[in-house]
Write a protein that holds these residues in place. Structure first.
Motif, PDB file in Angstrom:
ATOM      1  N   ASN A   1       4.227 -15.589   2.611  1.00 35.31           N
ATOM      2  CA  ASN A   1       4.121 -14.947   3.921  1.00 35.31           C
ATOM      3  C   ASN A   1       3.823 -13.457   3.813  1.00 35.31           C
ATOM      4  OD1 ASN A   1       4.119 -14.917   6.753  1.00 35.31           O
ATOM      5  ND2 ASN A   1       6.285 -14.344   6.841  1.00 35.31           N
ATOM      6  N   ALA A   2       2.883 -13.103   2.945  1.00 35.87           N
ATOM      7  CA  ALA A   2       2.531 -11.694   2.780  1.00 35.87           C
ATOM      8  C   ALA A   2       1.947 -11.100   4.056  1.00 35.87           C
ATOM      9  CB  ALA A   2       1.524 -11.537   1.628  1.00 35.87           C
ATOM     10  N   GLY A   3       1.403 -11.936   4.915  1.00 34.03           N
ATOM     11  CA  GLY A   3       0.849 -11.459   6.172  1.00 34.03           C
ATOM     12  C   GLY A   3       1.887 -10.925   7.143  1.00 34.03           C
ATOM     13  N   GLU A   4       3.150 -10.983   6.779  1.00 36.72           N
ATOM     14  CA  GLU A   4       4.211 -10.477   7.650  1.00 36.72           C
ATOM     15  C   GLU A   4       4.079  -8.978   7.895  1.00 36.72           C
ATOM     16  OE1 GLU A   4       7.927 -11.048   5.567  1.00 36.72           O
ATOM     17  OE2 GLU A   4       7.061 -10.299   3.691  1.00 36.72           O
ATOM     18  N   VAL A   5       3.409  -8.269   6.989  1.00 37.63           N
ATOM     19  CA  VAL A   5       3.282  -6.817   7.145  1.00 37.63           C
ATOM     20  C   VAL A   5       1.920  -6.403   7.702  1.00 37.63           C
ATOM     21  CG1 VAL A   5       4.948  -6.237   5.356  1.00 37.63           C
ATOM     22  CG2 VAL A   5       2.541  -6.570   4.739  1.00 37.63           C
ATOM     23  N   GLY A   6       1.035  -7.373   7.927  1.00 34.26           N
ATOM     24  CA  GLY A   6      -0.288  -7.046   8.429  1.00 34.26           C
ATOM     25  C   GLY A   6      -1.371  -7.761   7.648  1.00 34.26           C
ATOM     26  N   MET A   7      -2.580  -7.248   7.754  1.00 37.19           N
ATOM     27  CA  MET A   7      -3.718  -7.885   7.116  1.00 37.19           C
ATOM     28  C   MET A   7      -3.591  -7.840   5.598  1.00 37.19           C
ATOM     29  SD  MET A   7      -7.736  -7.069   7.851  1.00 37.19           S
ATOM     30  CE  MET A   7      -7.444  -7.298   9.615  1.00 37.19           C
ATOM     31  N   VAL A   8      -4.002  -8.931   4.944  1.00 39.10           N
ATOM     32  CA  VAL A   8      -3.926  -9.041   3.487  1.00 39.10           C
ATOM     33  C   VAL A   8      -5.329  -9.184   2.901  1.00 39.10           C
ATOM     34  CG1 VAL A   8      -3.028 -10.395   1.554  1.00 39.10           C
ATOM     35  CG2 VAL A   8      -1.659 -10.145   3.637  1.00 39.10           C
ATOM     36  N   PRO A   9      -5.803  -8.245   2.052  1.00 37.72           N
ATOM     37  CA  PRO A   9      -5.064  -7.047   1.669  1.00 37.72           C
ATOM     38  C   PRO A   9      -5.160  -5.921   2.698  1.00 37.72           C
ATOM     39  CG  PRO A   9      -7.154  -7.061   0.546  1.00 37.72           C
ATOM     40  CD  PRO A   9      -7.085  -8.343   1.331  1.00 37.72           C
ATOM     41  N   GLY A  10      -6.102  -6.033   3.647  1.00 37.75           N
ATOM     42  CA  GLY A  10      -6.264  -4.959   4.616  1.00 37.75           C
ATOM     43  C   GLY A  10      -6.724  -3.681   3.940  1.00 37.75           C
ATOM     44  N   HIS A  11      -6.628  -2.586   4.698  1.00 37.16           N
ATOM     45  CA  HIS A  11      -6.974  -1.284   4.127  1.00 37.16           C
ATOM     46  C   HIS A  11      -5.985  -0.245   4.646  1.00 37.16           C
ATOM     47  CE1 HIS A  11      -9.419   1.800   2.274  1.00 37.16           C
ATOM     48  NE2 HIS A  11      -9.316   2.510   3.382  1.00 37.16           N
ATOM     49  N   ALA A  12      -5.131   0.244   3.747  1.00 37.60           N
ATOM     50  CA  ALA A  12      -4.129   1.266   4.050  1.00 37.60           C
ATOM     51  C   ALA A  12      -3.110   0.808   5.085  1.00 37.60           C
ATOM     52  CB  ALA A  12      -4.800   2.559   4.506  1.00 37.60           C
ATOM     53  N   GLY A  13      -2.974  -0.500   5.236  1.00 34.38           N
ATOM     54  CA  GLY A  13      -1.985  -1.044   6.164  1.00 34.38           C
ATOM     55  C   GLY A  13      -0.678  -1.382   5.467  1.00 34.38           C
ATOM     56  N   GLY A  14       0.059  -2.326   6.045  1.00 33.66           N
ATOM     57  CA  GLY A  14       1.365  -2.674   5.512  1.00 33.66           C
ATOM     58  C   GLY A  14       1.328  -3.232   4.103  1.00 33.66           C
ATOM     59  N   PHE A  15       0.286  -4.000   3.792  1.00 35.01           N
ATOM     60  CA  PHE A  15       0.207  -4.634   2.475  1.00 35.01           C
ATOM     61  C   PHE A  15       0.002  -3.596   1.372  1.00 35.01           C
ATOM     62  CE2 PHE A  15      -2.023  -6.697  -1.014  1.00 35.01           C
ATOM     63  CZ  PHE A  15      -1.260  -7.833  -1.218  1.00 35.01           C
ATOM     64  N   GLU A  16      -1.041  -2.793   1.499  1.00 32.42           N
ATOM     65  CA  GLU A  16      -1.312  -1.804   0.453  1.00 32.42           C
ATOM     66  C   GLU A  16      -0.223  -0.734   0.388  1.00 32.42           C
ATOM     67  OE1 GLU A  16      -6.013  -1.714  -0.533  1.00 32.42           O
ATOM     68  OE2 GLU A  16      -5.374  -0.393   1.100  1.00 32.42           O
ATOM     69  N   THR A  17       0.347  -0.380   1.529  1.00 32.02           N
ATOM     70  CA  THR A  17       1.418   0.615   1.524  1.00 32.02           C
ATOM     71  C   THR A  17       2.647   0.075   0.805  1.00 32.02           C
ATOM     72  OG1 THR A  17       0.598   1.550   3.595  1.00 32.02           O
ATOM     73  CG2 THR A  17       2.844   2.113   2.960  1.00 32.02           C
ATOM     74  N   SER A  18       2.946  -1.203   1.009  1.00 33.11           N
ATOM     75  CA  SER A  18       4.061  -1.825   0.283  1.00 33.11           C
ATOM     76  C   SER A  18       3.805  -1.779  -1.223  1.00 33.11           C
ATOM     77  CB  SER A  18       4.239  -3.278   0.739  1.00 33.11           C
ATOM     78  OG  SER A  18       4.691  -3.350   2.071  1.00 33.11           O
ATOM     79  N   ALA A  19       2.568  -2.037  -1.616  1.00 36.56           N
ATOM     80  CA  ALA A  19       2.226  -2.025  -3.042  1.00 36.56           C
ATOM     81  C   ALA A  19       2.423  -0.636  -3.646  1.00 36.56           C
ATOM     82  CB  ALA A  19       0.793  -2.501  -3.241  1.00 36.56           C
ATOM     83  N   ILE A  20       1.970   0.393  -2.939  1.00 30.09           N
ATOM     84  CA  ILE A  20       2.124   1.752  -3.468  1.00 30.09           C
ATOM     85  C   ILE A  20       3.591   2.181  -3.446  1.00 30.09           C
ATOM     86  CG2 ILE A  20       1.455   4.177  -3.198  1.00 30.09           C
ATOM     87  CD1 ILE A  20      -0.724   2.336  -4.282  1.00 30.09           C
ATOM     88  N   LEU A  21       4.357   1.744  -2.454  1.00 29.05           N
ATOM     89  CA  LEU A  21       5.792   2.031  -2.452  1.00 29.05           C
ATOM     90  C   LEU A  21       6.468   1.439  -3.681  1.00 29.05           C
ATOM     91  CD1 LEU A  21       6.723   1.485   1.315  1.00 29.05           C
ATOM     92  CD2 LEU A  21       6.951   3.619   0.023  1.00 29.05           C
ATOM     93  N   ALA A  22       5.959   0.311  -4.163  1.00 26.92           N
ATOM     94  CA  ALA A  22       6.523  -0.331  -5.345  1.00 26.92           C
ATOM     95  C   ALA A  22       6.072   0.345  -6.636  1.00 26.92           C
ATOM     96  CB  ALA A  22       6.139  -1.808  -5.371  1.00 26.92           C
ATOM     97  N   ILE A  23       4.832   0.863  -6.640  1.00 21.75           N
ATOM     98  CA  ILE A  23       4.261   1.445  -7.861  1.00 21.75           C
ATOM     99  C   ILE A  23       4.565   2.936  -7.979  1.00 21.75           C
ATOM    100  CG2 ILE A  23       2.129   1.903  -9.128  1.00 21.75           C
ATOM    101  CD1 ILE A  23       0.912  -0.534  -7.701  1.00 21.75           C
ATOM    102  N   ARG A  24       4.221   3.681  -6.923  1.00 20.28           N
ATOM    103  CA  ARG A  24       4.365   5.144  -6.926  1.00 20.28           C
ATOM    104  C   ARG A  24       4.876   5.612  -5.562  1.00 20.28           C
ATOM    105  NH1 ARG A  24       1.154   8.017 -10.509  1.00 20.28           N
ATOM    106  NH2 ARG A  24       2.234   9.827  -9.647  1.00 20.28           N
ATOM    107  N   PRO A  25       6.143   5.376  -5.253  1.00 20.28           N
ATOM    108  CA  PRO A  25       6.677   5.666  -3.923  1.00 20.28           C
ATOM    109  C   PRO A  25       6.549   7.126  -3.515  1.00 20.28           C
ATOM    110  CG  PRO A  25       8.452   5.273  -5.499  1.00 20.28           C
ATOM    111  CD  PRO A  25       7.172   4.838  -6.156  1.00 20.28           C
ATOM    112  N   GLU A  26       6.545   8.037  -4.487  1.00 18.02           N
ATOM    113  CA  GLU A  26       6.467   9.459  -4.160  1.00 18.02           C
ATOM    114  C   GLU A  26       5.106   9.849  -3.582  1.00 18.02           C
ATOM    115  OE1 GLU A  26       4.801   9.192  -8.350  1.00 18.02           O
ATOM    116  OE2 GLU A  26       6.322   8.175  -7.130  1.00 18.02           O
ATOM    117  N   LEU A  27       4.121   8.958  -3.699  1.00 18.81           N
ATOM    118  CA  LEU A  27       2.778   9.251  -3.200  1.00 18.81           C
ATOM    119  C   LEU A  27       2.560   8.816  -1.749  1.00 18.81           C
ATOM    120  CD1 LEU A  27       0.598   8.282  -6.308  1.00 18.81           C
ATOM    121  CD2 LEU A  27       1.454  10.537  -5.638  1.00 18.81           C
TER     122      LEU A  27
END
Length: 260
Positions: free
Chosen positions: A156-182
């Motif tokens: 249910n990755a679509g729970e945060v928005g379009m997958v992968p989308g562009h700069a939406g919930g999906f990609e933002t979640s990924a960057i929060l996991a990889i480099r949250p300070e960015l």
């Protein structure tokens, strides 16, 4: 296990691996605007994270080398928003062909492209077709969201928005996991104007509008529901799917060699 990162090997080690039938994987990404809250290196950060971990896992089962990530892609549709470096589509086709030709001269007979930016996808596919026509080699290509699409839907990755989308919930979640300070959390709004026509057709179909190929104001959906926990789940799911795809692809190539 021998090093699976091509750029950490010597020329002799690379030649030996190529001569033994090792597959080489070329990761494709981009440097482009990702709204007001994500770094322009978002696609490259995600690409490097998933390809290194998927490659490490795949290398336990099949001979494989990963080239450095190509951090510039075809991002013409982002140039008007600033913060973007792009090749034109014709130049990018030439760039990918030159990379492939270089790897052929290096002795590789199995070349795989893995993509992390939507604008690269059709040109990547054309390139691997052209290379397989021009040379007696095996080629393959895929974008990570295509390889992991079924698995991402299952969690249910679509729970945060379009997958992968562009700069939406999906990609933002990924960057929060990889480099949250960015992630500029103070610039994430609770709402974003959606464009229902984006990705509204069947898989492989395309519909676009001038100035809004990736949505209103250059991104697809709001990132306010993004979390690092979700990002880790999405990334782990992609890595598992991509690793399996790489293994199965190389095994299929090897099996095909034996049947000739």
């Amino acid at each position: 296990m021998m090093n699976y990162l091509m750029h950490l090997c010597t020329r002799e080690e690379i030649a030996e691996r190529a001569g033994q039938g090792c597959a080489v994987v070329v990761p494709l990404a981009a440097t482009e605007q990702h709204g007001p809250h994500l770094p322009v290196y978002t696609d490259s950060l995600i690409c490097e994270h998933i390809i290194h971990r998927a490659g490490e896992q795949a290398a336990l089962e099949v001979p494989i080398l990963i080239t450095p990530v190509l951090p510039i892609g075809c991002s013409q549709h982002h140039l008007s928003f600033g913060g973007t470096i792009s090749f034109s589509s014709t130049t990018y086709l030439r760039v990918l062909k030159d990379i492939g030709e270089s790897l052929v001269l290096d002795g590789f007979s199995k070349i795989i492209f893995v993509n992390a930016h939507g604008g690269n996808d059709p040109i990547m596919t054309q390139t691997v077709n052209d290379l397989a026509v021009a040379h007696p080699i095996w080629t393959a290509s895929a974008s990570y969201w295509s390889v992991a699409g079924e698995a991402l839907r299952a969690i249910n990755a679509g729970e945060v928005g379009m997958v992968p989308g562009h700069a939406g919930g999906f990609e933002t979640s990924a960057i929060l996991a990889i480099r949250p300070e960015l992630v500029r959390a103070d610039r994430i709004g609770d709402e974003h104007i959606s464009r229902e026509w984006i990705n509204s057709g069947p898989p492989g179909a395309f519909i676009g509008r001038h100035g809004e190929l990736t949505g209103y104001d250059g991104y697809t959906d709001s990132a306010h529901t993004a979390t690092a926990e979700r990002g880790r789940l999405y990334l782990d799911t992609i890595i598992a799917s991509l690793s399996n795809w790489l293994v199965h692809t190389v095994q299929a190539m090897n099996k095909g060699e034996q049947s000739r």
